[in-house]
Design a protein around this motif. Structure first.
Motif, mmCIF file in Angstrom:
data_model
loop_
_atom_site.group_PDB
_atom_site.id
_atom_site.type_symbol
_atom_site.label_atom_id
_atom_site.label_comp_id
_atom_site.label_asym_id
_atom_site.label_seq_id
_atom_site.Cartn_x
_atom_site.Cartn_y
_atom_site.Cartn_z
ATOM 1 N N GLU A 186 0.815 -1.205 0.000
ATOM 2 C CA GLU A 186 0.000 0.000 0.000
ATOM 3 C C GLU A 186 0.854 1.263 0.000
ATOM 4 N N LEU A 187 2.161 1.107 0.175
ATOM 5 C CA LEU A 187 3.031 2.272 0.363
ATOM 6 C C LEU A 187 3.834 2.633 -0.875
ATOM 7 N N PHE A 188 3.650 1.906 -1.965
ATOM 8 C CA PHE A 188 4.401 2.237 -3.171
ATOM 9 C C PHE A 188 3.623 1.806 -4.411
ATOM 10 N N SER A 189 3.980 2.380 -5.525
ATOM 11 C CA SER A 189 3.468 1.954 -6.826
ATOM 12 C C SER A 189 4.592 2.121 -7.832
ATOM 13 N N ALA A 190 4.524 1.371 -8.913
ATOM 14 C CA ALA A 190 5.605 1.404 -9.893
ATOM 15 C C ALA A 190 5.053 1.302 -11.303
ATOM 16 N N PHE A 191 5.777 1.898 -12.228
ATOM 17 C CA PHE A 191 5.460 1.831 -13.654
ATOM 18 C C PHE A 191 6.749 1.544 -14.408
ATOM 19 N N MET A 192 6.692 0.621 -15.379
ATOM 20 C CA MET A 192 7.844 0.327 -16.208
ATOM 21 C C MET A 192 7.385 0.090 -17.634
ATOM 22 N N ARG A 193 8.136 0.617 -18.574
ATOM 23 C CA ARG A 193 7.844 0.394 -19.988
ATOM 24 C C ARG A 193 9.143 0.193 -20.747
ATOM 25 N N ASN A 194 9.221 -0.905 -21.463
ATOM 26 C CA ASN A 194 10.379 -1.224 -22.291
ATOM 27 C C ASN A 194 9.917 -1.241 -23.738
ATOM 28 N N HIS A 195 10.393 -0.283 -24.524
ATOM 29 C CA HIS A 195 9.977 -0.162 -25.924
ATOM 30 C C HIS A 195 11.159 -0.523 -26.813
ATOM 31 N N ILE A 196 10.986 -1.553 -27.638
ATOM 32 C CA ILE A 196 12.053 -2.057 -28.496
ATOM 33 C C ILE A 196 11.669 -1.835 -29.954
ATOM 34 N N THR A 197 12.559 -1.231 -30.713
ATOM 35 C CA THR A 197 12.349 -1.015 -32.149
ATOM 36 C C THR A 197 13.598 -1.490 -32.889
ATOM 37 N N TRP A 198 13.469 -1.622 -34.208
ATOM 38 C CA TRP A 198 14.605 -2.044 -35.019
ATOM 39 C C TRP A 198 14.502 -1.390 -36.380
ATOM 40 N N ASN A 199 15.617 -1.363 -37.092
ATOM 41 C CA ASN A 199 15.619 -0.793 -38.441
ATOM 42 C C ASN A 199 16.639 -1.515 -39.301
ATOM 43 N N ASP A 200 16.455 -1.428 -40.603
ATOM 44 C CA ASP A 200 17.367 -2.038 -41.581
ATOM 45 C C ASP A 200 17.961 -0.971 -42.499
ATOM 46 N N TYR A 201 17.971 0.294 -42.022
ATOM 47 C CA TYR A 201 18.451 1.377 -42.871
ATOM 48 C C TYR A 201 19.956 1.554 -42.717
ATOM 49 N N GLY A 202 20.607 1.926 -43.810
ATOM 50 C CA GLY A 202 22.035 2.194 -43.751
ATOM 51 C C GLY A 202 22.862 0.925 -43.687
ATOM 52 N N ASP A 203 24.133 1.117 -43.370
ATOM 53 C CA ASP A 203 25.069 0.001 -43.349
ATOM 54 C C ASP A 203 25.044 -0.763 -42.032
ATOM 55 N N GLU A 204 24.426 -0.217 -40.983
ATOM 56 C CA GLU A 204 24.439 -0.854 -39.668
ATOM 57 C C GLU A 204 23.012 -0.985 -39.119
ATOM 58 N N PRO A 205 22.323 -2.092 -39.413
ATOM 59 C CA PRO A 205 21.006 -2.305 -38.794
ATOM 60 C C PRO A 205 21.159 -2.327 -37.271
ATOM 61 N N ARG A 206 20.182 -1.751 -36.582
ATOM 62 C CA ARG A 206 20.311 -1.613 -35.138
ATOM 63 C C ARG A 206 19.010 -1.983 -34.442
ATOM 64 N N LEU A 207 19.174 -2.371 -33.189
ATOM 65 C CA LEU A 207 18.065 -2.648 -32.282
ATOM 66 C C LEU A 207 18.092 -1.563 -31.207
#
Length: 267
Positions: A182-203
């Protein structure tokens, strides 16, 4: 209960297993244009929920004075709001595309990787709809008590991104331990995206963590909330700075294992 991985023979023709040693993780600028475009609406909902709950409880409003008393003389509920954020950009190894990673994260094996089920005591589908899971961490000893953290999480993978959002967090244990919920609350969000643009695709991994903590014990109750929030923010930021890079490395290792399993199953 474990989730069995499904088979994707069409996917294997285009992608081969990757050596985990070639995966390289580099820090991304949290203020980059990529992350500025992706605002976290969940954090706004979390703050609105906290404000609404404080209003219902009759404390923590703008009428509180510096001593934590409301104008009516009723003791106010003093809540410290802690937050941290970590953005990480992971370079994908040669021969691995963002679409390949996306296919993995939409697979049950990818969901298990995101939730790190190997570190959990139990892992079961939740009752809040498709894509929700109740994850119980292994019991830990804290101040002489045994505590089992329980998280309700929702995983939403799409063709362009994947989101892991914490719906609730609580502790299970003795009655005195569960009263702390009752004394705390929490929020977490992990957003993951990716791309294939350019010479180095990244996550790209963008993790946002928010915690509201009721301050009621001395000497903290006698101090300004900033005396709790500043060190609390540093502690949470240090936690994310350690865990988020490891998450990127773990995802690529699990992806490699998943591809190997598909190859073995199709041979």
């Amino acid at each position: 209960m474990r989730i069995a991985a499904s088979k994707h023979p069409f996917f294997l023709a285009k992608h081969q297993a990757i050596p985990a040693a070639r995966a390289r993780v580099t820090a991304a600028d949290p203020c980059s244009r990529h992350f500025k475009r992706r605002r976290i609406s969940g954090a706004r909902r979390w703050k609105a929920a906290v404000a609404s709950r404080d209003a219902d409880a009759g404390g923590g409003g703008e009428d509180d004075d510096e001593t934590g008393q409301r104008a009516t003389g009723t003791p106010a509920r003093r809540r410290a709001q802690l937050s941290a954020r970590r953005c990480e950009s992971v370079r994908l190894p040669d021969g691995v595309s963002g679409d390949a990673i996306g296919a993995f994260l939409r697979d049950p094996a990818g969901v298990e990787s995101l939730l790190n089920t190997g570190a959990l005591d139990s892992f079961v589908p939740g009752g809040s709809g498709t894509g929700t899971f109740t994850c119980t961490l292994r019991r830990i000893r804290l101040l002489g008590f045994e505590v089992a953290p329980v998280l309700d999480l929702r995983v939403v993978p799409t063709g362009t991104d994947c989101t892991v959002e914490m719906l609730s967090c609580r502790f299970e244990g003795s009655e005195s331990v569960e009263q702390q919920n009752e004394l705390f609350s929490a929020f977490m969000r992990n957003h993951i995206t990716w791309n294939d643009y350019g010479d180095e695709p990244r996550l790209a991994i963008d993790v946002n963590l928010e915690v509201t903590l009721e301050v009621y014990t001395k000497p903290f109750s006698l101090l300004p909330l900033s005396a709790v929030e500043k060190p609390g923010n540093l502690l949470m930021q240090g936690l994310l700075d350690r865990l988020v890079p490891k998450l990127g490395e773990q995802l690529l290792r699990d992806y490699d294992s998943w591809v190997q399993q598909q190859l073995e199953a199709s041979s």
